[in-house]
Scaffold this motif. Structure first.
Motif, PDB file in Angstrom:
ATOM      1  N   VAL A 486       0.822  -1.329  -0.052  1.00 30.82           N
ATOM      2  CA  VAL A 486      -0.007   0.014   0.036  1.00 30.82           C
ATOM      3  C   VAL A 486       0.928   1.292  -0.070  1.00 30.82           C
ATOM      4  N   LEU A 487       1.978   1.196   0.881  1.00 28.55           N
ATOM      5  CA  LEU A 487       2.729   2.539   1.038  1.00 28.55           C
ATOM      6  C   LEU A 487       3.512   2.608  -0.604  1.00 28.55           C
ATOM      7  N   GLN A 488       3.884   1.538  -1.205  1.00 32.83           N
ATOM      8  CA  GLN A 488       4.623   1.809  -2.418  1.00 32.83           C
ATOM      9  C   GLN A 488       3.598   2.324  -3.550  1.00 32.83           C
ATOM     10  N   ARG A 489       2.238   1.785  -3.434  1.00 33.00           N
ATOM     11  CA  ARG A 489       1.244   2.275  -4.510  1.00 33.00           C
ATOM     12  C   ARG A 489       0.951   3.758  -4.090  1.00 33.00           C
ATOM     13  N   LEU A 490       0.862   4.112  -2.917  1.00 29.82           N
ATOM     14  CA  LEU A 490       0.618   5.570  -2.529  1.00 29.82           C
ATOM     15  C   LEU A 490       1.747   6.421  -2.987  1.00 29.82           C
ATOM     16  N   ARG A 491       3.002   5.800  -2.865  1.00 31.77           N
ATOM     17  CA  ARG A 491       4.194   6.604  -3.505  1.00 31.77           C
ATOM     18  C   ARG A 491       3.944   6.886  -5.047  1.00 31.77           C
ATOM     19  N   ASN A 492       3.848   5.905  -5.811  1.00 32.49           N
ATOM     20  CA  ASN A 492       3.591   5.877  -7.094  1.00 32.49           C
ATOM     21  C   ASN A 492       2.506   6.733  -7.601  1.00 32.49           C
ATOM     22  N   LYS A 493       1.276   6.582  -6.707  1.00 33.68           N
ATOM     23  CA  LYS A 493       0.178   7.486  -7.164  1.00 33.68           C
ATOM     24  C   LYS A 493       0.338   8.905  -6.776  1.00 33.68           C
ATOM     25  N   LEU A 494       1.114   9.325  -5.852  1.00 36.91           N
ATOM     26  CA  LEU A 494       1.182  10.706  -5.382  1.00 36.91           C
ATOM     27  C   LEU A 494       2.448  11.230  -5.669  1.00 36.91           C
ATOM     28  N   ALA A 495       3.307  10.474  -6.301  1.00 38.34           N
ATOM     29  CA  ALA A 495       4.689  11.154  -6.619  1.00 38.34           C
ATOM     30  C   ALA A 495       4.807  12.565  -7.192  1.00 38.34           C
ATOM     31  N   ASN A 496       3.658  12.692  -8.149  1.00 37.42           N
ATOM     32  CA  ASN A 496       3.773  14.013  -8.994  1.00 37.42           C
ATOM     33  C   ASN A 496       2.636  15.029  -8.515  1.00 37.42           C
ATOM     34  N   ASP A 497       2.017  14.652  -7.296  1.00 41.75           N
ATOM     35  CA  ASP A 497       1.194  15.533  -6.701  1.00 41.75           C
ATOM     36  C   ASP A 497       1.794  16.582  -5.759  1.00 41.75           C
ATOM     37  N   PRO A 498       1.635  17.919  -6.253  1.00 40.35           N
ATOM     38  CA  PRO A 498       2.249  18.864  -5.625  1.00 40.35           C
ATOM     39  C   PRO A 498       1.842  19.263  -4.147  1.00 40.35           C
ATOM     40  N   THR A 499       0.608  18.804  -3.995  1.00 40.22           N
ATOM     41  CA  THR A 499      -0.203  19.055  -2.355  1.00 40.22           C
ATOM     42  C   THR A 499       0.570  17.814  -1.341  1.00 40.22           C
ATOM     43  N   LEU A 625      15.137   0.313   9.971  1.00 41.71           N
ATOM     44  CA  LEU A 625      14.588  -0.099   8.568  1.00 41.71           C
ATOM     45  C   LEU A 625      14.299  -1.725   8.765  1.00 41.71           C
ATOM     46  N   SER A 626      13.212  -2.376   7.902  1.00 39.99           N
ATOM     47  CA  SER A 626      12.965  -3.568   7.856  1.00 39.99           C
ATOM     48  C   SER A 626      12.486  -4.040   6.550  1.00 39.99           C
ATOM     49  N   ALA A 627      13.003  -4.858   5.910  1.00 37.43           N
ATOM     50  CA  ALA A 627      12.368  -5.462   4.453  1.00 37.43           C
ATOM     51  C   ALA A 627      11.367  -6.587   4.746  1.00 37.43           C
ATOM     52  N   THR A 628      11.076  -6.841   5.960  1.00 38.65           N
ATOM     53  CA  THR A 628       9.910  -7.785   6.390  1.00 38.65           C
ATOM     54  C   THR A 628       8.976  -7.357   7.119  1.00 38.65           C
ATOM     55  N   GLU A 629       9.351  -6.646   8.267  1.00 32.96           N
ATOM     56  CA  GLU A 629       8.333  -6.565   9.258  1.00 32.96           C
ATOM     57  C   GLU A 629       7.261  -5.539   8.733  1.00 32.96           C
ATOM     58  N   PRO A 630       5.915  -5.718   9.039  1.00 28.86           N
ATOM     59  CA  PRO A 630       4.737  -5.142   8.694  1.00 28.86           C
ATOM     60  C   PRO A 630       4.776  -3.729   8.872  1.00 28.86           C
ATOM     61  N   ILE A 631       4.379  -2.915   7.778  1.00 31.93           N
ATOM     62  CA  ILE A 631       4.079  -1.532   8.086  1.00 31.93           C
ATOM     63  C   ILE A 631       2.511  -1.353   8.452  1.00 31.93           C
ATOM     64  N   HIS A 632       2.427  -0.743   9.735  1.00 28.70           N
ATOM     65  CA  HIS A 632       1.126  -0.755  10.339  1.00 28.70           C
ATOM     66  C   HIS A 632       0.558   0.870   9.874  1.00 28.70           C
ATOM     67  N   TYR A 633       1.143   1.818   9.739  1.00 28.76           N
ATOM     68  CA  TYR A 633       0.643   3.216   9.683  1.00 28.76           C
ATOM     69  C   TYR A 633       1.334   3.895   8.548  1.00 28.76           C
ATOM     70  N   VAL A 634       0.929   4.764   7.708  1.00 31.81           N
ATOM     71  CA  VAL A 634       1.201   5.704   6.866  1.00 31.81           C
ATOM     72  C   VAL A 634       0.978   7.153   7.150  1.00 31.81           C
ATOM     73  N   PHE A 635       2.076   7.948   7.221  1.00 32.27           N
ATOM     74  CA  PHE A 635       2.192   9.132   7.455  1.00 32.27           C
ATOM     75  C   PHE A 635       2.157   9.993   6.178  1.00 32.27           C
ATOM     76  N   VAL A 636       1.508  11.016   5.900  1.00 30.88           N
ATOM     77  CA  VAL A 636       1.417  11.836   4.785  1.00 30.88           C
ATOM     78  C   VAL A 636       1.438  13.342   5.178  1.00 30.88           C
ATOM     79  N   ARG A 637       2.438  14.052   4.920  1.00 31.15           N
ATOM     80  CA  ARG A 637       2.593  15.512   4.960  1.00 31.15           C
ATOM     81  C   ARG A 637       1.873  16.155   3.835  1.00 31.15           C
ATOM     82  N   VAL A 638       1.111  17.018   4.048  1.00 24.00           N
ATOM     83  CA  VAL A 638       0.592  17.828   2.797  1.00 24.00           C
ATOM     84  C   VAL A 638       0.934  19.242   3.046  1.00 24.00           C
ATOM     85  N   ALA A 639       0.872  19.965   1.932  1.00 23.50           N
ATOM     86  CA  ALA A 639       1.152  21.388   1.933  1.00 23.50           C
ATOM     87  C   ALA A 639       0.008  22.302   2.729  1.00 23.50           C
TER      88      ALA A 639
END
Length: 808
Positions: A486-499, A625-639
């Motif tokens: 989910v985190l990677q998909r969000l990064r791809n989806k919002l990569a060019n979003d200026p907000t 950092l961990s390549a295997t442990e689950p990510i439980h929360y996503v933080f997003v900083r907006v303009a």
């Protein structure tokens, strides 16, 4: 006779319905608020009381008499309980690893449920009702699972779930289980909460930590044999501590730690199950201090006392206007006992009416009270035998004291003196004045405590966090999707979003989000002979950027360095201080005797920041950092300029990248504020209690002033005829009450200062009590008393003296 008493009482109350209404309203409001407060206290005091042999169940904890600060820890290592049972086979022990919510699937249905990992002895130690299955064998197999009644209904409907299969787990680590038992839903007054119980061997990282004495990850409960004394058994545990914690003891001795009153620098000790809910030290500050319960009970009785004082004062004051009635009754042969019963029956009717009014108010306002204060009060709680007995005692006491004393006083009037119009007591104003002083003492005490509590909550909210909480949205990933995907998909989806300025992932939320999940993981190291306890935090790239945490030394995690995801850490400044170096970048972090090559290299240092509430103990923080442990929360900083529509935009994007998971985003600043919900709740309850107390006190003062003016009407008329001015008459009638308020302040201020100093000492980050608080409260109390009394005083002073002096 009783019918006659009742008729006469009703007639007298109707004739003086204004004063009766004041008493009924005052008692009704007092009963209502007191019911809420006592129900809250009762719910807390009955925590864990439903277990059989509860007096033999204890939580094990570690005591360390560190020279800097004695500490207690309820987090235990996995080998602790097996070693304890091996050395003391006569006791029963169980480990409880409280897991976060896990995805559970059965019959094509998916639910998030709270799973506790434990040992088979759990069901023997705790007496949660088992509705299906065998208590002795329900958790015998590693694939066994015991589920709650509610979970059984969700997954299997009305069919018997025993023997049915379900699948449980997160992030691709699902496992099949067989339902072997069903327990009744956990009651609200239980410290141990769960939707299902599984064997602790199924817990994540169990195999890695099962032999590690430094990895503290769960709680341990033991059940002592009958007739075994707690203190005597703790003395036997000294040899256990010497055997398994020799390193910790030597470490404390190097620090020149001194034995405590029981002769220990380090010890394994026990706390009663009944105290678990109240001990914040052993529950990661999730418990409710017993002092708060005493405060709730104290406020309830304060409010009742103020209402009773109103009742007594009005009854005594009214007795002078009923003097001739009492005299005539006595001259016609009425006995003291008959008069006492008659007058007391009137008081009893008022008390009953007040109680009924309070009960109706409580019934109507309970949903609003629960919503406002986050309480879980239910009418069923009020029907418990213990609470009914408490209410019965309170009502009887109120009726006896508030109604009995005035009735006794009036029944003692001298017949001849009464008929002559000479009704006096030896010191007529002493009791009334003492009661008014008591009223305002309690009211001012509550107001002072309320103001100081609000100041402390504000102080906590404004405390430096070490990160920027503004314009950051926190999103719980949930259990039905892979957090990393989910985190990677969000990064791809919002990569060019200026907000969107940056986004990251983590294993632990900051504050309390909408999922209300809170977890903490600590690890202990012995580094160069120093004992270091650190909170560990799994993060993803751009964590420091998203939270605007600046580097003091070294660098951030970087995708260009593949080794950053293995044995590389960033630590806070307090970790460097504990290691005894100014710049620990490049140093290895781990136990001195670790020869496995698993030590972590420090690549960066950041300022200390708050991972948990300022009311909790602060430890150094180690991020990795961990390549295997689950990510439980996503933080997003907006303009900042995009803040208004950011939440709605993210919700739409979330529906695309994680359609299986509910969007539960919230702003980080709101989550951080939720850290202080206990303090906020206490300050709000204090505010409600102090407001009611002031209102009741003013009602009583108003009624007393009204009666006093009625009794001194001719005196006021004579003074006006003799040339007294209106301001002079108002001052004469008011100054006595102001003097009583000032005496009340002199009593309330020291009590409030002492009580709130004791409460504030529980916080490492606290305010200093300002004298302006007491000055402000004092001035407010005097002005309120003046405004209350002056209304009647001015009315009396403006009255035509001809009317007041007219002969009857």
């Amino acid at each position: 006779m009783l019918t006659n008493y009742l008729k006469t009482a009703l007639r007298n109350l109707w004739r003086n319905r204004g004063y009766a209404a004041i008493n009924v309203v005052g008692l009704g409001v007092a009963f209502c608020i007191s019911t809420f407060l006592l129900l809250m206290a009762y719910l807390h005091l009955t925590f864990d009381s439903f277990h059989q042999d509860g007096d033999r169940i204890f939580q094990a904890y570690l005591f360390s008499n560190d020279p800097e600060k004695p500490t207690k820890s309820g987090n235990m290592p996995l080998p602790f309980a097996p070693a304890l049972q091996a050395d003391f086979p006569e006791l029963e022990a169980t480990r409880i690893m409280a897991g976060r919510k896990s995805l559970v699937e059965a019959n094509g249905k998916y639910y998030d449920k709270l799973i506790n990992f434990t040992d088979p002895a759990f069901l023997n130690i705790f007496s949660f009702p088992l509705l299906a299955g065998n208590r002795a064998t329900a958790l015998r197999e590693l694939s066994s699972i015991v589920i709650s009644e509610n979970m059984a209904k969700d997954l299997f409907g009305a069919t018997n779930p025993v023997g049915k299969r379900l699948r449980m787990g997160n992030d691709g680590r699902q496992k099949d289980y067989v339902v072997t038992g069903v327990v009744a839903d956990v009651p609200d007054n239980s410290s141990v909460r769960f939707d299902a119980l599984a064997r602790i061997e199924n817990a994540p990282n169990y195999q890695d930590d099962k032999d590690r004495w430094e990895a503290n990850s769960h709680t341990v409960f033991v059940k002592l044999p009958a007739q075994v004394d707690q203190v005597a058994f703790e003395d036997r545990l000294k040899s256990f501590a010497q055997k398994y914690y020799q390193g910790a003891i030597e470490e404390l001795k190097k620090k020149r730690s001194q034995p405590d009153a029981r002769g220990d620098v380090f010890a394994v000790r026990l706390q009663k199950l009944a105290n678990v809910h109240f001990n914040r030290d052993l529950s990661d500050s999730k418990g409710t201090p017993i002092a708060v319960i005493y405060v709730l009970m104290g406020m309830a009785f304060f409010i009742l006392a103020i209402a009773c004082i109103n009742f007594i004062n009005l009854s005594i004051a009214r007795s002078f206007t009923r003097a001739r009635e009492i005299g005539v009754r006595k001259s016609l042969g009425a006995l003291k006992s008959s008069l006492f019963v008659q007058i007391w029956s009137e008081s009893g009717l008022v008390c009953v009416a007040g109680f009924v009014a309070g009960a109706v108010l409580a019934y109507l306002l309970m949903p609003a009270f629960n919503a406002q204060f986050g309480a879980k009060l239910q009418l069923a709680n009020a029907l418990q035998p213990g609470f009914i007995a408490l209410c019965g005692f309170v009502i009887a006491l109120v009726t006896l004291v508030a109604g009995g004393y005035p009735a006794w006083q009036m029944a003692r009037f001298n017949t001849v003196e009464v008929l002559k119009g000479n009704v006096t007591t030896k010191r007529p104003g002493v009791l009334r004045n003492a009661l008014i002083v008591t009223q305002f003492t309690l009211s001012c005490l509550l107001v002072c405590c309320t103001v100081i509590a609000f100041q402390q909550v504000w102080h906590l909210r404004q405390s430096p966090l070490g990160f920027d909480k503004e314009q950051v949205i926190s999103i719980p990933v949930g259990t039905q999707v892979d957090g990393r995907q989910v985190l990677q998909r969000l990064r791809n989806k919002l990569a060019n979003d200026p907000t969107v300025l940056s986004l990251t992932g983590t294993g632990i939320n900051l504050g309390k989000g909408k999922d209300r999940v809170s977890s903490r993981s600590t690890v202990g190291y012995t580094n160069k002979g120093r004992k270091i306890l650190t909170d560990v935090l799994m993060i993803d790239y751009d964590y420091l950027k998203t939270l605007r945490i600046k580097l003091l030394a070294g660098r951030d995690f970087n995708r260009a360095y593949a080794s950053d995801s293995t044995n590389r850490v960033i630590v806070t400044q307090s970790m460097a201080n504990m290691m005894g170096v100014a710049n620990p970048v490049g140093m290895l972090l781990g136990d001195d005797d670790d020869t496995t090559g698993t030590k972590s290299q420090i690549i960066g240092v950041v300022p200390d920041f708050r991972l948990y509430s300022v009311a909790d103990n602060a430890n150094p923080i180690t991020m990795y950092l961990s390549a295997t442990e689950p990510i439980h929360y996503v933080f997003v900083r907006v303009a900042p300029q995009s803040l208004a529509g950011a939440m709605e935009k993210l919700q739409n994007v979330w529906a695309e990248v994680a359609p299986q998971s509910e969007f539960m985003g919230s702003f980080l600043d709101e989550n951080v504020d939720a850290w202080y919900q206990n303090e906020e709740q206490l300050s709000q309850i204090l505010s409600l209690a102090s407001g009611v107390a002031i209102l009741l006190s003013c009602i009583g003062l108003f009624a007393i002033a009204l009666l006093m003016v009625e009794q001194r009407t001719k005196e006021i008329g004579i003074r006006k005829v003799m040339g007294a001015s209106i301001p002079g008459i108002v001052l004469m009638l008011s100054r006595g009450f102001v003097r009583l308020v000032l005496i009340a302040l002199c009593i309330a201020v020291p009590l409030a200062w002492f009580g709130m100093q004791t409460w504030l000492n529980n916080y490492s980050y606290r305010i200093d009590i300002s004298p302006w608080v007491f000055i402000g409260v004092g001035l407010s109390a005097v002005l309120i008393a003046l405004a209350t009394v002056s209304f009647q005083s001015i009315k009396a002073a403006l009255m035509n003296p001809v009317k007041s002096l007219r002969s009857e």
